[in-house]
Each structure stands twice: as C-alpha cells, then as structure tokens.
Write an enzyme that holds these catalytic residues in place. Structure first.
Site, PDB file in Angstrom:
ATOM      1  N   GLU A  82      -8.538  -7.115  -9.070  1.00 23.46           N
ATOM      2  CA  GLU A  82      -8.947  -6.849  -7.766  1.00 23.46           C
ATOM      3  C   GLU A  82      -9.933  -5.630  -8.155  1.00 23.46           C
ATOM      4  O   GLU A  82     -10.179  -5.089  -9.390  1.00 23.46           O
ATOM      5  CB  GLU A  82      -8.089  -6.508  -6.758  1.00 23.46           C
ATOM      6  CG  GLU A  82      -7.093  -5.547  -7.060  1.00 23.46           C
ATOM      7  CD  GLU A  82      -5.915  -5.258  -6.034  1.00 23.46           C
ATOM      8  OE1 GLU A  82      -6.133  -5.618  -4.920  1.00 23.46           O
ATOM      9  OE2 GLU A  82      -4.840  -4.628  -6.554  1.00 23.46           O
TER      10      GLU A  82
ATOM     11  N   LYS B  32       0.914  -1.292  -0.132  1.00 30.47           N
ATOM     12  CA  LYS B  32      -0.211  -0.008   0.001  1.00 30.47           C
ATOM     13  C   LYS B  32       0.845   1.188  -0.124  1.00 30.47           C
ATOM     14  O   LYS B  32       1.415   1.620   1.065  1.00 30.47           O
ATOM     15  CB  LYS B  32      -0.851  -0.069   1.490  1.00 30.47           C
ATOM     16  CG  LYS B  32      -2.141  -1.060   1.046  1.00 30.47           C
ATOM     17  CD  LYS B  32      -2.946  -1.092   2.284  1.00 30.47           C
ATOM     18  CE  LYS B  32      -3.818  -0.105   2.270  1.00 30.47           C
ATOM     19  NZ  LYS B  32      -4.936   0.043   1.497  1.00 30.47           N
TER      20      LYS B  32
HETATM   21  N1  PMP Z   1      -6.939  -4.066  -2.866  1.00 29.86           N
HETATM   22  C1  PMP Z   1      -6.471  -3.090  -2.780  1.00 29.86           C
HETATM   23  C2  PMP Z   1      -5.885  -2.145  -4.053  1.00 29.86           C
HETATM   24  C3  PMP Z   1      -6.779  -2.420  -1.468  1.00 29.86           C
HETATM   25  O1  PMP Z   1      -6.469  -0.868  -1.472  1.00 29.86           O
HETATM   26  C4  PMP Z   1      -7.327  -2.819  -0.666  1.00 29.86           C
HETATM   27  C5  PMP Z   1      -8.013  -1.938   0.471  1.00 29.86           C
HETATM   28  N2  PMP Z   1      -6.589  -1.983   1.636  1.00 29.86           N
HETATM   29  C6  PMP Z   1      -7.640  -4.279  -0.643  1.00 29.86           C
HETATM   30  C7  PMP Z   1      -7.484  -4.784  -1.882  1.00 29.86           C
HETATM   31  C8  PMP Z   1      -8.342  -4.890   0.676  1.00 29.86           C
HETATM   32  O2  PMP Z   1      -7.374  -5.214   1.487  1.00 29.86           O
HETATM   33  P1  PMP Z   1      -7.724  -5.140   3.018  1.00 29.86           P
HETATM   34  O3  PMP Z   1      -8.581  -6.147   3.177  1.00 29.86           O
HETATM   35  O4  PMP Z   1      -6.076  -5.420   3.770  1.00 29.86           O
HETATM   36  O5  PMP Z   1      -7.993  -3.706   3.397  1.00 29.86           O
END
Ligand code: PMP
Length: 249
Positions: free
Chosen positions: A137, A103
């Site tokens: 995603e 991230k």
């Molecule tokens: N993909 C992306 C690109 C994201 O920004 C997020 C949000 N953090 C997710 C998937 C989901 O990740 P998480 O379950 O850790 O929030």
C-alpha cells in the site's frame, strides 16, 4: 465504520475505551459543530495517561481526544486531478500479527519514514512492498490498478482494509466492473492502464508515475475518473444511492 475501527484497534492492544461507540460518534459531531466547521477532517485518538512511566506501568487512565480541522486537500488539488508520482520505498510493510490491519499510532513510524523518504526524493508518495515483495500500500493509502477495464487491488493480508478501499470495491461492483483482490507484483503496476490510491484523506487520487516510469497514458484514466467523481459526489451528499454512508450532523 471509522469509530468502530478505532474500538477494534484499541481492543487489539488491550485498551478499554471509556465511552460507547455512540458516545464517541456524538462527541465527534459536537466537536465539528462547536468549531463551526462545514468541511473538515476528524481525528479521534485514544491514549494512555502519564500517571506512571515505564513499560510496566499499569492502571493508567485512558484518554480520548478529538481533533478536527479544515483540510481542503491532502494532495495538491492539481495532482489529484492529473496524477501523483510515487517511488518504491526502502521501508517494508511487514505483517505483524498483533498490529496488522489496525490503525495503531506506533506502527505509523514506518509510514512516516516511508513518506518522508519519498518526499525527500522529490516524489509525492511512497509505495510500500510487503515482506514477500508484493505490493502492499501507500504510507496512508490503498492501491488499485486498472487493466483492460478490470480492477485489481492487493489482498488485505499485508495492508489495511481501508474504509475507502471497501467503498470503492462496492461502487465498482455496483457499476458491474470486475474487482479482484490478489497479490499484485511491481510489474503489474508498471504495466497497468491506470492506477490510483484510496484513503479517507486522499479519497481517490490517480497515480501517473512510479519510480519515474509513466503508468498508462500518464494522465487520469477513465475508470479512475469515474470512481473519483462518484466518490466525491457521495462524500459531498450529491449522490442518493449511497446516502446511508453519511452521518447527519
Ligand atoms: N493504508 C494505511 C496504512 C492508512 O493509514 C490508510 C489511511 N487510514 C489507508 C490505507 C486508507 O484507509 P481509509 O480508506 O480507511 O482511510
């Protein structure tokens, strides 16, 4: 897990956070407490100071800010129960060996462009494909499908290994449901019985339509409903089995 992820991403781009993980966890707890928030979203962010500008800038201070705010539902609560619509995005989730699966704020320009394009087209979220044309995603969510009772989700080659994604895989496995990580094609989504997104913000959110084509019954499916309900119980401290996932404040 979230704080550790922040430290991992910072080290990927050579930022040395001037706190320990324990310190930053404590700071997040204190920020929540001092703002008297009972249910909130926490957003720690690490950034360089502006002592010098320009690409060659060096010896910049490393700053950490923690924001928290009430965020009752990232998606319309009605849609969280019944399903959101998504559209295939013209923006791709390209693999970048430096940033992939981290991230890092700069890479979110792509997610923002994809989401705004989807919203402008009257949809709730974007579906990003990877460079090979497989499903990657959402703009801020991982995707799962359910087919004949089994659960499938893309490998993390070209998507974030979300913490909610990992949690759902664990919960589903504990329920003796089969979960498989593999390259998912667009047709797999179209032909799925159920589909849902996972993420810290959306938690478990059913997807009822992609590009105006209905997925399954067009309503939340039984597997999605079960996982959504267990996940909601876990994050609101109503489930003892996973209470070690929670952090006492
Ligand atoms: N993909 C992306 C690109 C994201 O920004 C997020 C949000 N953090 C997710 C998937 C989901 O990740 P998480 O379950 O850790 O929030």
């Amino acid at each position: 897990d979230h704080t550790r992820r922040l430290f991992d991403a910072a080290s990927k781009v050579n930022i040395d956070i001037p706190y320990s993980i324990e310190d930053l966890n404590q700071i997040q707890k204190d920020t929540l407490k001092q703002n008297k928030l009972e249910e909130a979203y926490i957003r720690p962010i690490v950034f360089f100071g502006s002592e010098e500008l320009g690409l060659r800038a060096s010896d910049l201070s490393v700053n950490v800010a923690v924001a928290c705010w009430e965020w009752p539902s990232y998606m319309d609560p009605e849609k969280k129960k019944n399903g959101i619509s998504i559209v295939t995005s013209p923006y791709k989730q390209y693999e970048n060996p430096l940033y992939s699966n981290n991230k890092i704020v700069g890479t979110y320009v792509n997610s923002i462009m994809a989401l705004h394009d989807a919203l402008a087209r009257g949809s709730d979220e974007a579906l990003l494909m990877d460079i090979k044309g497989n499903i990657s995603e959402g703009s801020g969510e991982n995707l799962f499908i359910v087919k004949n009772g089994d659960i499938f989700t893309p490998t993390t080659e070209n998507c974030l290994n979300g913490i909610t994604r990992q949690s759902i895989i664990k919960i589903a496995s504990d329920l003796n449901l089969k979960v498989k990580e593999l390259n998912l094609q667009y047709e797999d989504l179209l032909n799925a019985d159920e589909a849902f997104f996972t993420g810290t913000a959306v938690e478990v959110t059913p997807i009822s339509k992609v590009d105006d084509r209905v997925i399954g019954s067009g309503k939340i499916g039984s597997t999605t409903q079960k996982l959504q309900s267990i996940f909601e119980d876990i994050v609101s401290a109503k489930n003892n089995q996973y209470k070690d996932w929670l952090y006492q404040i």
